[in-house]
Design an enzyme around this catalytic site. Structure first.
Site, PDB file in Angstrom:
ATOM      1  N   TYR A 130      18.090  42.591 -25.739  1.00 18.78           N
ATOM      2  CA  TYR A 130      18.964  41.847 -24.815  1.00 18.78           C
ATOM      3  C   TYR A 130      19.454  42.768 -23.692  1.00 18.78           C
ATOM      4  CZ  TYR A 130      22.897  38.986 -23.171  1.00 18.78           C
ATOM      5  OH  TYR A 130      23.772  38.267 -22.404  1.00 18.78           O
ATOM      6  N   SER A 132      24.872  40.522 -17.431  1.00 16.50           N
ATOM      7  CA  SER A 132      25.855  40.784 -18.479  1.00 16.50           C
ATOM      8  C   SER A 132      26.380  42.200 -18.284  1.00 16.50           C
ATOM      9  CB  SER A 132      25.156  40.681 -19.841  1.00 16.50           C
ATOM     10  OG  SER A 132      25.948  41.238 -20.856  1.00 16.50           O
TER      11      SER A 132
HETATM   12  N1  LIG Z   1      28.146  34.108 -23.850  1.00 19.59           N
HETATM   13  C1  LIG Z   1      28.188  35.424 -23.596  1.00 19.59           C
HETATM   14  O1  LIG Z   1      28.798  36.199 -24.362  1.00 19.59           O
HETATM   15  C2  LIG Z   1      27.515  35.966 -22.370  1.00 19.59           C
HETATM   16  C3  LIG Z   1      27.996  37.182 -21.843  1.00 19.59           C
HETATM   17  C4  LIG Z   1      27.375  37.712 -20.720  1.00 19.59           C
HETATM   18  C5  LIG Z   1      26.296  37.053 -20.164  1.00 19.59           C
HETATM   19  N2  LIG Z   1      25.857  35.879 -20.703  1.00 19.59           N
HETATM   20  C6  LIG Z   1      24.690  35.252 -20.082  1.00 19.59           C
HETATM   21  O2  LIG Z   1      25.062  33.996 -19.560  1.00 19.59           O
HETATM   22  C7  LIG Z   1      23.940  33.108 -19.557  1.00 19.59           C
HETATM   23  C8  LIG Z   1      24.353  31.802 -20.227  1.00 19.59           C
HETATM   24  O3  LIG Z   1      24.692  32.056 -21.569  1.00 19.59           O
HETATM   25  P1  LIG Z   1      25.655  31.103 -22.432  1.00 19.59           P
HETATM   26  O4  LIG Z   1      26.659  31.969 -23.024  1.00 19.59           O
HETATM   27  O5  LIG Z   1      26.047  29.935 -21.636  1.00 19.59           O
HETATM   28  O6  LIG Z   1      24.637  30.702 -23.586  1.00 19.59           O
HETATM   29  P2  LIG Z   1      24.293  29.281 -24.244  1.00 19.59           P
HETATM   30  O7  LIG Z   1      25.508  28.460 -24.361  1.00 19.59           O
HETATM   31  O8  LIG Z   1      23.522  29.585 -25.466  1.00 19.59           O
HETATM   32  O9  LIG Z   1      23.331  28.630 -23.159  1.00 19.59           O
HETATM   33  C9  LIG Z   1      22.049  29.135 -22.920  1.00 19.59           C
HETATM   34  C10 LIG Z   1      21.366  28.245 -21.924  1.00 19.59           C
HETATM   35  O10 LIG Z   1      20.071  28.789 -21.671  1.00 19.59           O
HETATM   36  C11 LIG Z   1      19.121  27.740 -21.698  1.00 19.59           C
HETATM   37  N3  LIG Z   1      17.814  28.262 -22.076  1.00 19.59           N
HETATM   38  C12 LIG Z   1      17.524  29.170 -23.032  1.00 19.59           C
HETATM   39  N4  LIG Z   1      16.197  29.395 -23.077  1.00 19.59           N
HETATM   40  C13 LIG Z   1      15.654  28.611 -22.106  1.00 19.59           C
HETATM   41  C14 LIG Z   1      14.340  28.397 -21.663  1.00 19.59           C
HETATM   42  N5  LIG Z   1      13.301  29.031 -22.214  1.00 19.59           N
HETATM   43  N6  LIG Z   1      14.131  27.534 -20.644  1.00 19.59           N
HETATM   44  C15 LIG Z   1      15.182  26.880 -20.062  1.00 19.59           C
HETATM   45  N7  LIG Z   1      16.443  27.044 -20.462  1.00 19.59           N
HETATM   46  C16 LIG Z   1      16.679  27.892 -21.474  1.00 19.59           C
HETATM   47  C17 LIG Z   1      19.670  26.776 -22.744  1.00 19.59           C
HETATM   48  O11 LIG Z   1      19.118  25.504 -22.479  1.00 19.59           O
HETATM   49  P3  LIG Z   1      18.531  24.548 -23.653  1.00 19.59           P
HETATM   50  O12 LIG Z   1      19.381  24.801 -24.841  1.00 19.59           O
HETATM   51  O13 LIG Z   1      18.649  23.180 -23.051  1.00 19.59           O
HETATM   52  O14 LIG Z   1      17.166  24.974 -23.814  1.00 19.59           O
HETATM   53  C18 LIG Z   1      21.162  26.817 -22.416  1.00 19.59           C
HETATM   54  O15 LIG Z   1      21.425  25.929 -21.363  1.00 19.59           O
HETATM   55  C19 LIG Z   1      22.829  33.863 -20.300  1.00 19.59           C
HETATM   56  O16 LIG Z   1      21.974  34.449 -19.366  1.00 19.59           O
HETATM   57  C20 LIG Z   1      23.578  34.934 -21.061  1.00 19.59           C
HETATM   58  O17 LIG Z   1      22.775  36.054 -21.311  1.00 19.59           O
HETATM   59  C21 LIG Z   1      26.452  35.311 -21.792  1.00 19.59           C
END
Ligand SMILES: NC(=O)c1ccc[n+]([C@@H]2O[C@H](COP(=O)([O-])OP(=O)(O)OC[C@H]3O[C@@H](n4cnc5c(N)ncnc54)[C@H](OP(=O)(O)O)[C@@H]3O)[C@@H](O)[C@H]2O)c1
Length: 266
Positions: A150, A137
């Site tokens: 985070y 991030s």
């Molecule tokens: N959205 C943002 O603003 C943003 C910005 C920068 C970086 N990111 C990064 O991008 C990545 C994806 O985020 P997103 O925005 O797509 O979030 P999201 O829609 O909430 O998705 C999170 C994913 O992580 C999985 N997950 C969480 N805990 C887990 C565990 N213990 N074991 C296996 N899977 C797990 C969830 O799977 P289940 O629900 O099936 O468990 C889901 O598929 C993250 O690393 C986040 O930090 C996000």
């Protein structure tokens, strides 16, 4: 690397960025093991991807969960060319009120889980000359108030990615650290979205971010920061952090109005 025919384990596939990335990888001809904890969401996604993908279920914070993800992915794909670590969690809260078990949970999901998954898959990636992508991030380079756990977990993931890339130089395995700014997914609670609107935080569409991630893989990039001018602030913060302290001071006061304290359970 070429995506067509690549054998891919994408963890976090049930999430906003993960699902969008799975679609782009499938369009380019990748074969994908879709990893996460929710089997229904993963099966539903697999159904929309025309036989190029299948679900693998496991919690990356446990040995059993990581073991299941690795075993199922390797047996379904017959090897591995690409691991994408796109699972993650966040809390937006004053650090003094952040439940200690929640702080640990963030580190296990955002840092330790991806590290140990990569470790288990090094032999397979060594065989194929494959690549690891760790989704970090912008907060992994610019630490934000009220996102202390985070931000720290993503700083650690960035450090891990850099160390592993240097360690594996010449081995045939590549490591990409991919860092988006805020993205419109459910990881951001309604409160975070409202705080973002109040502070002028830009939020990208997960599809655009997914295309950037896949482009970084295709170009064998070591690092990719997505979002302008945030990617420039990353460089300014590294050289002149006091300048960024000052720039964030006003924003921090607005953020404080939204970051709700919660009781700590010890
Ligand atoms: N959205 C943002 O603003 C943003 C910005 C920068 C970086 N990111 C990064 O991008 C990545 C994806 O985020 P997103 O925005 O797509 O979030 P999201 O829609 O909430 O998705 C999170 C994913 O992580 C999985 N997950 C969480 N805990 C887990 C565990 N213990 N074991 C296996 N899977 C797990 C969830 O799977 P289940 O629900 O099936 O468990 C889901 O598929 C993250 O690393 C986040 O930090 C996000």
């Amino acid at each position: 690397m070429k995506i067509h025919g690549a054998r891919i384990l994408l963890v976090g596939a049930s999430g906003g960025i993960g699902a969008a990335t799975a679609r782009v990888l499938a369009e380019r001809g990748g074969r994908i093991a879709l990893g996460g904890r929710r089997p229904e969401a993963l099966s539903e996604l697999a159904r929309t991807l025309d036989g190029s993908a299948f679900p693998v279920v496991g919690d990356i914070t446990t040995d059993e969960g990581r073991g299941a993800l690795v075993t199922e992915a390797l047996s379904g794909l017959g090897g591995l060319d690409l691991l994408v670590n796109a699972a993650g969690l966040l809390d937006f809260i004053p650090f003094g009120h952040h439940d200690p078990s929640a702080v640990e949970r963030i580190f296990r999901a955002n840092t330790i889980g991806p590290m140990l998954l990569a470790q288990s898959l090094l032999p397979s990636l060594q065989e194929s000359g494959g690549r690891i992508v760790n989704v970090g991030s912008i907060f992994g380079s610019i630490a934000f108030p009220y996102f202390a756990a985070y931000s720290a977990s993503k700083f650690a993931l960035r450090g891990f990615s850099e160390a592993l890339r240097r360690e594996l130089a010449g081995s045939g395995i590549g490591v990409t650290y991919f860092a988006p700014r805020a993205v419109r997914t459910t990881i951001n609670s309604d409160t975070v979205v409202r705080m973002g609107e109040a502070t002028g935080m830009k939020m990208d569409d997960p599809k655009v971010v997914a295309h950037a991630l896949v482009r970084a893989v295709e170009k064998d990039r070591d690092e990719a920061y997505f979002g302008w001018p945030e990617s420039i602030f990353v460089r300014i913060n590294a050289i002149l952090p006091r300048l960024v302290d000052r720039a964030l001071r006003g924003q921090s006061q607005t953020m404080a109005r939204f970051a709700r304290p919660a009781p700590i359970r010890r």
